[in-house]
Design a protein around this motif. Structure first.
Motif, PDB file in Angstrom:
ATOM      1  N   PRO A  44      38.254  37.136  60.727  1.00 39.67           N
ATOM      2  CA  PRO A  44      37.903  38.562  60.649  1.00 39.67           C
ATOM      3  C   PRO A  44      38.984  39.386  59.935  1.00 39.67           C
ATOM      4  CG  PRO A  44      38.538  37.992  62.884  1.00 39.67           C
ATOM      5  CD  PRO A  44      38.520  36.711  62.097  1.00 39.67           C
ATOM      6  N   CYS A  45      39.031  39.233  58.627  1.00 39.11           N
ATOM      7  CA  CYS A  45      39.943  39.995  57.779  1.00 39.11           C
ATOM      8  C   CYS A  45      39.254  40.191  56.445  1.00 39.11           C
ATOM      9  CB  CYS A  45      41.277  39.263  57.602  1.00 39.11           C
ATOM     10  SG  CYS A  45      41.173  37.731  56.648  1.00 39.11           S
ATOM     11  N   LEU A  46      39.894  40.934  55.550  1.00 43.64           N
ATOM     12  CA  LEU A  46      39.391  41.106  54.195  1.00 43.64           C
ATOM     13  C   LEU A  46      40.355  40.438  53.230  1.00 43.64           C
ATOM     14  CD1 LEU A  46      38.300  44.849  54.342  1.00 43.64           C
ATOM     15  CD2 LEU A  46      36.910  42.806  54.762  1.00 43.64           C
ATOM     16  N   ILE A  47      39.809  39.892  52.155  1.00 45.50           N
ATOM     17  CA  ILE A  47      40.608  39.242  51.126  1.00 45.50           C
ATOM     18  C   ILE A  47      40.508  40.092  49.862  1.00 45.50           C
ATOM     19  CG2 ILE A  47      41.025  37.120  49.836  1.00 45.50           C
ATOM     20  CD1 ILE A  47      41.071  36.696  52.888  1.00 45.50           C
ATOM     21  N   VAL A  48      41.656  40.398  49.269  1.00 45.17           N
ATOM     22  CA  VAL A  48      41.702  41.186  48.031  1.00 45.17           C
ATOM     23  C   VAL A  48      42.264  40.303  46.924  1.00 45.17           C
ATOM     24  CG1 VAL A  48      42.629  43.233  46.894  1.00 45.17           C
ATOM     25  CG2 VAL A  48      42.081  43.300  49.342  1.00 45.17           C
ATOM     26  N   TYR A  49      41.493  40.186  45.847  1.00 45.72           N
ATOM     27  CA  TYR A  49      41.900  39.399  44.689  1.00 45.72           C
ATOM     28  C   TYR A  49      42.045  40.314  43.470  1.00 45.72           C
ATOM     29  CZ  TYR A  49      39.606  35.304  46.950  1.00 45.72           C
ATOM     30  OH  TYR A  49      39.207  34.300  47.795  1.00 45.72           O
ATOM     31  N   PRO A  50      43.012  40.076  42.607  1.00 45.06           N
ATOM     32  CA  PRO A  50      42.931  40.659  41.268  1.00 45.06           C
ATOM     33  C   PRO A  50      41.712  40.018  40.594  1.00 45.06           C
ATOM     34  CG  PRO A  50      45.120  39.751  41.689  1.00 45.06           C
ATOM     35  CD  PRO A  50      44.235  39.291  42.799  1.00 45.06           C
ATOM     36  N   MET A  51      41.063  40.715  39.717  1.00 42.31           N
ATOM     37  CA  MET A  51      39.840  40.198  39.089  1.00 42.31           C
ATOM     38  C   MET A  51      40.057  38.820  38.461  1.00 42.31           C
ATOM     39  SD  MET A  51      36.652  40.402  38.498  1.00 42.31           S
ATOM     40  CE  MET A  51      36.139  42.071  38.852  1.00 42.31           C
ATOM     41  N   VAL A  52      41.176  38.620  37.798  1.00 42.73           N
ATOM     42  CA  VAL A  52      41.435  37.347  37.127  1.00 42.73           C
ATOM     43  C   VAL A  52      41.470  36.188  38.129  1.00 42.73           C
ATOM     44  CG1 VAL A  52      43.967  37.557  37.139  1.00 42.73           C
ATOM     45  CG2 VAL A  52      42.840  36.213  35.366  1.00 42.73           C
ATOM     46  N   GLU A  53      41.985  36.405  39.318  1.00 42.57           N
ATOM     47  CA  GLU A  53      42.041  35.361  40.342  1.00 42.57           C
ATOM     48  C   GLU A  53      40.659  35.127  40.956  1.00 42.57           C
ATOM     49  OE1 GLU A  53      44.504  33.332  40.902  1.00 42.57           O
ATOM     50  OE2 GLU A  53      45.856  34.377  39.539  1.00 42.57           O
TER      51      GLU A  53
END
Length: 147
Positions: A44-53
Protein backbone atom coordinates in the motif's frame (compact mmCIF):
# COMPACT_ATOMS: atom_id res chain seq x y z
CA UNK A 1 20.97 6.84 -15.26
CA UNK A 2 18.48 7.63 -12.52
CA UNK A 3 19.65 6.85 -9.00
CA UNK A 4 17.25 7.52 -6.12
CA UNK A 5 18.20 6.61 -2.54
CA UNK A 6 17.39 7.66 1.02
CA UNK A 7 14.23 8.66 2.85
CA UNK A 8 12.64 12.11 2.75
CA UNK A 9 9.81 13.47 4.86
CA UNK A 10 7.34 15.63 3.01
CA UNK A 11 3.82 17.04 3.29
CA UNK A 12 0.81 17.01 1.04
CA UNK A 13 -1.10 20.26 0.68
CA UNK A 14 -4.89 20.45 1.01
CA UNK A 15 -5.36 19.68 -2.69
CA UNK A 16 -3.20 16.53 -2.57
CA UNK A 17 -0.14 18.10 -4.17
CA UNK A 18 3.34 17.02 -3.17
CA UNK A 19 6.53 19.03 -3.55
CA UNK A 20 9.30 16.80 -4.84
CA UNK A 21 12.34 17.17 -2.57
CA UNK A 22 15.24 18.91 -4.31
CA UNK A 23 17.54 15.87 -3.92
CA UNK A 24 15.03 13.74 -5.79
CA UNK A 25 14.28 16.42 -8.37
CA UNK A 26 18.00 16.82 -9.09
CA UNK A 27 18.20 13.10 -9.98
CA UNK A 28 15.49 13.31 -12.64
CA UNK A 29 16.78 12.78 -16.18
CA UNK A 30 17.35 15.92 -18.22
CA UNK A 31 14.53 16.76 -20.62
CA UNK A 32 11.98 14.41 -19.04
CA UNK A 33 12.18 16.13 -15.67
CA UNK A 34 8.66 17.56 -15.81
CA UNK A 35 6.81 14.31 -16.60
CA UNK A 36 6.40 11.57 -14.02
CA UNK A 37 4.38 8.37 -13.85
CA UNK A 38 2.65 7.30 -10.64
CA UNK A 39 1.34 3.79 -10.09
CA UNK A 40 -0.18 1.89 -7.21
CA UNK A 41 2.49 -0.21 -5.53
CA UNK A 42 2.27 -3.91 -4.78
CA UNK A 43 2.28 -2.88 -1.11
CA UNK A 44 0.00 0.00 0.00
CA UNK A 45 2.23 2.77 -1.35
CA UNK A 46 2.66 4.74 -4.56
CA UNK A 47 5.54 4.35 -6.99
CA UNK A 48 6.86 7.38 -8.89
CA UNK A 49 8.95 6.86 -12.01
CA UNK A 50 10.60 9.36 -14.33
CA UNK A 51 8.97 8.76 -17.72
CA UNK A 52 12.15 7.23 -19.17
CA UNK A 53 12.24 4.59 -16.40
CA UNK A 54 8.54 3.81 -16.66
CA UNK A 55 8.88 3.20 -20.40
CA UNK A 56 11.25 0.30 -19.58
CA UNK A 57 8.66 -1.28 -17.27
CA UNK A 58 5.84 -0.58 -19.71
CA UNK A 59 7.75 -2.29 -22.50
CA UNK A 60 7.99 -5.49 -20.44
CA UNK A 61 4.33 -5.43 -19.36
CA UNK A 62 2.88 -4.52 -22.74
CA UNK A 63 5.06 -7.11 -24.46
CA UNK A 64 3.32 -9.98 -22.68
CA UNK A 65 0.97 -12.10 -24.79
CA UNK A 66 -2.67 -11.12 -24.61
CA UNK A 67 -3.53 -14.79 -25.16
CA UNK A 68 -2.28 -15.80 -21.71
CA UNK A 69 -4.84 -15.27 -18.92
CA UNK A 70 -2.24 -14.54 -16.20
CA UNK A 71 -0.48 -12.01 -18.42
CA UNK A 72 -3.80 -10.24 -19.09
CA UNK A 73 -4.51 -10.08 -15.36
CA UNK A 74 -1.08 -8.62 -14.72
CA UNK A 75 -1.44 -6.06 -17.51
CA UNK A 76 -4.95 -5.05 -16.44
CA UNK A 77 -4.13 -4.68 -12.75
CA UNK A 78 -0.72 -3.11 -13.24
CA UNK A 79 -1.64 -0.58 -15.92
CA UNK A 80 -5.06 0.42 -14.57
CA UNK A 81 -3.30 1.90 -11.56
CA UNK A 82 -1.10 4.28 -13.58
CA UNK A 83 -1.35 8.03 -14.11
CA UNK A 84 1.00 10.54 -15.76
CA UNK A 85 1.58 13.85 -13.98
CA UNK A 86 3.73 16.91 -14.59
CA UNK A 87 5.68 18.99 -12.14
CA UNK A 88 4.39 22.54 -11.91
CA UNK A 89 6.64 25.61 -11.69
CA UNK A 90 7.02 25.03 -7.93
CA UNK A 91 8.13 21.41 -8.34
CA UNK A 92 4.77 20.02 -7.18
CA UNK A 93 2.54 17.36 -8.66
CA UNK A 94 -1.04 16.40 -7.92
CA UNK A 95 -1.72 12.91 -6.60
CA UNK A 96 -5.22 11.72 -7.58
CA UNK A 97 -7.65 11.15 -4.68
CA UNK A 98 -8.08 7.43 -5.37
CA UNK A 99 -4.32 6.95 -5.15
CA UNK A 100 -4.11 8.88 -1.88
CA UNK A 101 -6.78 6.57 -0.49
CA UNK A 102 -5.07 3.41 -1.77
CA UNK A 103 -1.77 4.32 -0.11
CA UNK A 104 -3.46 5.69 3.04
CA UNK A 105 -1.66 8.99 2.52
CA UNK A 106 -2.55 11.95 4.67
CA UNK A 107 -0.69 15.19 5.30
CA UNK A 108 2.67 13.67 6.33
CA UNK A 109 4.31 11.30 3.81
CA UNK A 110 7.62 9.55 3.45
CA UNK A 111 9.43 9.33 0.11
CA UNK A 112 11.86 6.43 -0.24
CA UNK A 113 14.37 6.22 -3.09
CA UNK A 114 14.66 2.68 -4.44
CA UNK A 115 17.04 3.02 -7.37
CA UNK A 116 15.17 3.92 -10.55
CA UNK A 117 11.96 4.91 -8.74
CA UNK A 118 10.63 6.57 -5.59
CA UNK A 119 8.03 5.11 -3.24
CA UNK A 120 5.55 7.34 -1.38
CA UNK A 121 4.40 5.91 1.95
CA UNK A 122 2.32 6.60 5.01
CA UNK A 123 5.11 6.36 7.62
CA UNK A 124 3.31 3.93 9.94
CA UNK A 125 2.45 1.61 7.03
CA UNK A 126 6.05 1.83 5.77
CA UNK A 127 7.47 0.83 9.13
CA UNK A 128 5.32 -2.33 9.13
CA UNK A 129 6.94 -3.36 5.82
CA UNK A 130 10.53 -2.89 6.98
CA UNK A 131 12.67 -5.84 8.02
CA UNK A 132 12.99 -5.72 11.80
CA UNK A 133 15.51 -8.56 12.19
CA UNK A 134 19.05 -7.72 10.95
CA UNK A 135 19.63 -11.45 10.50
CA UNK A 136 16.80 -11.61 7.97
CA UNK A 137 18.31 -8.71 6.02
CA UNK A 138 21.68 -10.46 6.06
CA UNK A 139 20.13 -13.69 4.74
CA UNK A 140 18.33 -11.86 1.94
CA UNK A 141 21.52 -10.02 0.97
CA UNK A 142 23.45 -13.28 0.93
CA UNK A 143 20.76 -15.01 -1.11
CA UNK A 144 20.30 -12.33 -3.78
CA UNK A 145 23.56 -10.40 -3.83
CA UNK A 146 25.96 -13.31 -3.60
CA UNK A 147 24.94 -14.91 -6.90
Amino acid sequence: MTFFTSEYESKLDAKGRLVLPSRIKSQLPEGDSQELVIRRGFEPCLIVYPMVEFKKVFSKISGLSEFNEEYRKLQRNFLSGVVTVELDANGRFLIPRNMLTYAQLEKEVLLVGTGSKVEIWNRSVYEKHLIQDPGELSKLAEKYLNE
